[in-house]
Design an enzyme around this catalytic site. Sequence first.
Site, PDB file in Angstrom:
ATOM      1  N   ALA A 128       0.767  -1.353  -0.023  1.00 18.78           N
ATOM      2  CA  ALA A 128      -0.323   0.035   0.016  1.00 18.78           C
ATOM      3  C   ALA A 128       0.846   1.236   0.098  1.00 18.78           C
ATOM      4  O   ALA A 128       1.526   1.821   1.298  1.00 18.78           O
ATOM      5  CB  ALA A 128      -0.842   0.202   1.040  1.00 18.78           C
ATOM      6  N   ILE A 155       9.189   4.082   6.784  1.00 20.48           N
ATOM      7  CA  ILE A 155       8.604   5.182   7.747  1.00 20.48           C
ATOM      8  C   ILE A 155       9.632   6.102   8.261  1.00 20.48           C
ATOM      9  O   ILE A 155      10.733   5.468   9.005  1.00 20.48           O
ATOM     10  CB  ILE A 155       7.927   4.543   8.905  1.00 20.48           C
ATOM     11  CG1 ILE A 155       6.734   3.393   8.603  1.00 20.48           C
ATOM     12  CG2 ILE A 155       7.350   5.561   9.689  1.00 20.48           C
ATOM     13  CD1 ILE A 155       5.641   4.074   7.405  1.00 20.48           C
ATOM     14  N   GLN A 335      25.460  21.001 -13.219  1.00 14.52           N
ATOM     15  CA  GLN A 335      26.109  21.280 -14.623  1.00 14.52           C
ATOM     16  C   GLN A 335      26.908  22.740 -14.616  1.00 14.52           C
ATOM     17  O   GLN A 335      27.933  22.710 -15.202  1.00 14.52           O
ATOM     18  CB  GLN A 335      24.926  21.426 -15.430  1.00 14.52           C
ATOM     19  CG  GLN A 335      25.195  21.699 -16.904  1.00 14.52           C
ATOM     20  CD  GLN A 335      25.742  20.286 -17.599  1.00 14.52           C
ATOM     21  OE1 GLN A 335      25.680  19.310 -16.926  1.00 14.52           O
ATOM     22  NE2 GLN A 335      26.685  20.300 -18.668  1.00 14.52           N
ATOM     23  N   GLY A 338      30.436  22.078 -13.530  1.00 19.48           N
ATOM     24  CA  GLY A 338      31.251  21.064 -14.268  1.00 19.48           C
ATOM     25  C   GLY A 338      31.439  19.598 -13.418  1.00 19.48           C
ATOM     26  O   GLY A 338      30.786  19.253 -12.612  1.00 19.48           O
ATOM     27  N   GLU A 362       5.074  11.595   0.556  1.00 17.26           N
ATOM     28  CA  GLU A 362       3.775  12.254   0.683  1.00 17.26           C
ATOM     29  C   GLU A 362       3.130  12.358  -0.581  1.00 17.26           C
ATOM     30  O   GLU A 362       2.382  13.360  -1.077  1.00 17.26           O
ATOM     31  CB  GLU A 362       4.270  13.697   1.368  1.00 17.26           C
ATOM     32  CG  GLU A 362       4.638  13.424   2.752  1.00 17.26           C
ATOM     33  CD  GLU A 362       4.548  14.791   3.388  1.00 17.26           C
ATOM     34  OE1 GLU A 362       3.648  15.374   3.286  1.00 17.26           O
ATOM     35  OE2 GLU A 362       5.221  14.826   4.501  1.00 17.26           O
TER      36      GLU A 362
HETATM   37  C1  LIG Z   1      12.693   8.135   2.059  1.00 12.20           C
HETATM   38  C2  LIG Z   1      11.158   7.817   2.253  1.00 12.20           C
HETATM   39  C3  LIG Z   1      10.531   8.160   3.248  1.00 12.20           C
HETATM   40  C4  LIG Z   1       9.287   7.912   3.317  1.00 12.20           C
HETATM   41  N1  LIG Z   1       8.531   8.417   4.621  1.00 12.20           N
HETATM   42  C5  LIG Z   1       7.264   7.941   4.781  1.00 12.20           C
HETATM   43  C6  LIG Z   1       6.756   8.256   5.994  1.00 12.20           C
HETATM   44  O1  LIG Z   1       7.227   8.763   6.838  1.00 12.20           O
HETATM   45  N2  LIG Z   1       5.451   7.764   6.546  1.00 12.20           N
HETATM   46  C7  LIG Z   1       4.857   6.881   5.425  1.00 12.20           C
HETATM   47  O2  LIG Z   1       3.494   6.588   5.612  1.00 12.20           O
HETATM   48  N3  LIG Z   1       5.391   6.630   4.004  1.00 12.20           N
HETATM   49  C8  LIG Z   1       6.545   7.205   3.909  1.00 12.20           C
HETATM   50  N4  LIG Z   1       7.419   6.885   2.528  1.00 12.20           N
HETATM   51  C9  LIG Z   1       6.341   5.996   1.430  1.00 12.20           C
HETATM   52  C10 LIG Z   1       5.963   7.164   0.275  1.00 12.20           C
HETATM   53  O3  LIG Z   1       5.170   7.972   0.883  1.00 12.20           O
HETATM   54  C11 LIG Z   1       5.622   6.217  -0.655  1.00 12.20           C
HETATM   55  O4  LIG Z   1       7.012   5.474  -1.039  1.00 12.20           O
HETATM   56  C12 LIG Z   1       4.770   7.067  -1.801  1.00 12.20           C
HETATM   57  O5  LIG Z   1       3.596   7.250  -1.451  1.00 12.20           O
HETATM   58  C13 LIG Z   1       4.907   6.051  -3.197  1.00 12.20           C
HETATM   59  O6  LIG Z   1       4.540   4.605  -3.075  1.00 12.20           O
HETATM   60  P1  LIG Z   1       5.168   3.391  -3.450  1.00 12.20           P
HETATM   61  O7  LIG Z   1       6.765   3.586  -3.031  1.00 12.20           O
HETATM   62  O8  LIG Z   1       4.597   2.096  -2.963  1.00 12.20           O
HETATM   63  O9  LIG Z   1       5.189   3.438  -4.999  1.00 12.20           O
HETATM   64  P2  LIG Z   1       3.880   3.039  -5.938  1.00 12.20           P
HETATM   65  O10 LIG Z   1       2.726   3.381  -5.407  1.00 12.20           O
HETATM   66  O11 LIG Z   1       4.265   1.621  -6.161  1.00 12.20           O
HETATM   67  O12 LIG Z   1       4.355   3.759  -7.144  1.00 12.20           O
HETATM   68  C14 LIG Z   1       5.297   3.294  -8.221  1.00 12.20           C
HETATM   69  C15 LIG Z   1       5.022   4.215  -9.344  1.00 12.20           C
HETATM   70  O13 LIG Z   1       3.566   4.211 -10.044  1.00 12.20           O
HETATM   71  C16 LIG Z   1       2.967   5.425 -10.122  1.00 12.20           C
HETATM   72  N5  LIG Z   1       1.907   5.223  -9.766  1.00 12.20           N
HETATM   73  C17 LIG Z   1       0.990   4.717  -8.731  1.00 12.20           C
HETATM   74  N6  LIG Z   1      -0.256   4.702  -8.908  1.00 12.20           N
HETATM   75  C18 LIG Z   1      -0.586   5.607  -9.913  1.00 12.20           C
HETATM   76  C19 LIG Z   1      -1.701   6.063 -10.547  1.00 12.20           C
HETATM   77  N7  LIG Z   1      -2.950   5.864  -9.829  1.00 12.20           N
HETATM   78  N8  LIG Z   1      -1.621   6.574 -11.735  1.00 12.20           N
HETATM   79  C20 LIG Z   1      -0.446   7.108 -12.072  1.00 12.20           C
HETATM   80  N9  LIG Z   1       0.754   6.610 -11.856  1.00 12.20           N
HETATM   81  C21 LIG Z   1       0.696   5.911 -10.650  1.00 12.20           C
HETATM   82  C22 LIG Z   1       3.697   6.318  -8.946  1.00 12.20           C
HETATM   83  O14 LIG Z   1       3.721   7.669  -9.402  1.00 12.20           O
HETATM   84  C23 LIG Z   1       4.992   5.763  -9.119  1.00 12.20           C
HETATM   85  O15 LIG Z   1       5.864   6.440 -10.194  1.00 12.20           O
HETATM   86  C24 LIG Z   1       8.463   7.290   2.443  1.00 12.20           C
HETATM   87  C25 LIG Z   1       9.379   6.977   1.281  1.00 12.20           C
HETATM   88  C26 LIG Z   1      10.607   7.061   1.109  1.00 12.20           C
HETATM   89  C27 LIG Z   1      11.442   6.575   0.089  1.00 12.20           C
END
Ligand SMILES: Cc1cc2nc3c(=O)[nH]c(=O)nc-3n(C[C@H](O)[C@H](O)[C@H](O)COP(=O)(O)OP(=O)(O)OC[C@H]3O[C@@H](n4cnc5c(N)ncnc54)[C@H](O)[C@@H]3O)c2cc1C
Length: 378
Positions: A128, A155, A335, A338, A362
């Site tokens: 999720a 998280i 860039q 360099g 987010e």
């Molecule tokens: C360093 C870091 C810190 C974080 N901190 C927190 C935190 O404190 N708390 C928390 O709860 N989460 C946190 N996250 C999670 C973050 O919010 C999610 O990684 C983010 O919401 C994307 O979810 P996913 O990684 O599962 O990507 P996915 O949902 O699997 O997406 C993969 C790709 O598919 C695209 N995609 C997905 N659905 C659609 C759609 N309907 N239409 C078009 N494109 C779509 C996305 O844009 C992306 O390019 C963190 C993540 C990282 C990397």
Amino acid sequence: MDFTLDAKQQELVNLAKEIAQKEIAPRALDIDKSGVMDPELLKILKQSGMTQLAVPKEYGGAGLDLLTGAMISEELAKGCAGTATVCAANSLASFPILFAGSDEQKKEYFDCLNNGGIACFALTEPGAGSDAGAVSCKAKKVDGGYVLNGTKCFITNAPICDKITLFANTRESGGIRGLTVFTVDRNTPGVSIGKEEDKMGIRASATSEIIFDDCFVPTSARIGREGMGFRIAMQTLETSRPVVGAISVGIAQAALENAIHYAHQRKQFGQKIASFEMVQEMIANMVTKTEAARALVYKACWLKMQGDKRASMFSAMSKCFASDTAMEVTTTAVQVMGGNGYSRENPNEKYMRDAKIMQIYEGTNQVQRLVIANEALY
Ligand SMILES: Cc1cc2nc3c(=O)[nH]c(=O)nc-3n(C[C@H](O)[C@H](O)[C@H](O)COP(=O)(O)OP(=O)(O)OC[C@H]3O[C@@H](n4cnc5c(N)ncnc54)[C@H](O)[C@@H]3O)c2cc1C
């Protein structure tokens, strides 16, 4: 629109600027290399109130509005975006309590933050991410409370947290209507911290899994009613996205200033590279886009503070535009410098790595565009 700050607000923004220049920036490259936050710096952030930006006055905080909070985040991010993220994640975790918590819950939670507590916002799971409604972490109703089971991932602040703002599902069948918020103490039996991420950027901020294994919490740990979680999550993200925009502006501004400084020093073909029109074009575009991003962030904060119905769209636009700007400006800053821009000896390559996450967390920028298009079209 009025973006003027009163004396108290300005004092806090100035304090953030001073901390960024004197305490954060000098440590930023070392922290980036080790991937471990300096405990002394964390202490400074706590003592100066930077980890309590969302605490209201009546609960012992500064009672900052969203715009001042965003300006503070921009200043901190100029020193190091990972460090700014540690502080912003405390606010992110606080918003659900602020919006839906009872007086007792707020008192207990904000007391913890005022005493230097660190909080995290636990929504994302392996299955999720963008689809927050797919949360499978379960909250099973039992006598006197709930039993939590499931795993959260990515998280921010989890490895150093005292409080967890958890989104779990109270419906066996799952789905958005079962999403419910809980406030959970880190030391509750059944809570453990899992794998820590070895990240590309924002390495000052620790990110990990949190595992809930038959973890009992009393009913008093539930924030709002069962099933209110999705609404609370959306309200929270709408409020915090301009802050991600502000951190992005801070990264872009720092990269821009570094590039300008370099362009005045570096000589090629017998003259400073700042005198070359193609370098000037890069600088002009960087300055313009950074200012435009800042203006959009301020407007999004202002609309949210007015309760304007366009706030949701502007919040998404500010996060999306500012983070895309940070990515572009930091890449261009490399860039301008360099080969030196590509070296880990100077911060520009760090700014570039830090900027990337702003387009992802987010809500990815694809998801922001869905929100914007939806608001614009319907
Ligand atoms: C360093 C870091 C810190 C974080 N901190 C927190 C935190 O404190 N708390 C928390 O709860 N989460 C946190 N996250 C999670 C973050 O919010 C999610 O990684 C983010 O919401 C994307 O979810 P996913 O990684 O599962 O990507 P996915 O949902 O699997 O997406 C993969 C790709 O598919 C695209 N995609 C997905 N659905 C659609 C759609 N309907 N239409 C078009 N494109 C779509 C996305 O844009 C992306 O390019 C963190 C993540 C990282 C990397």
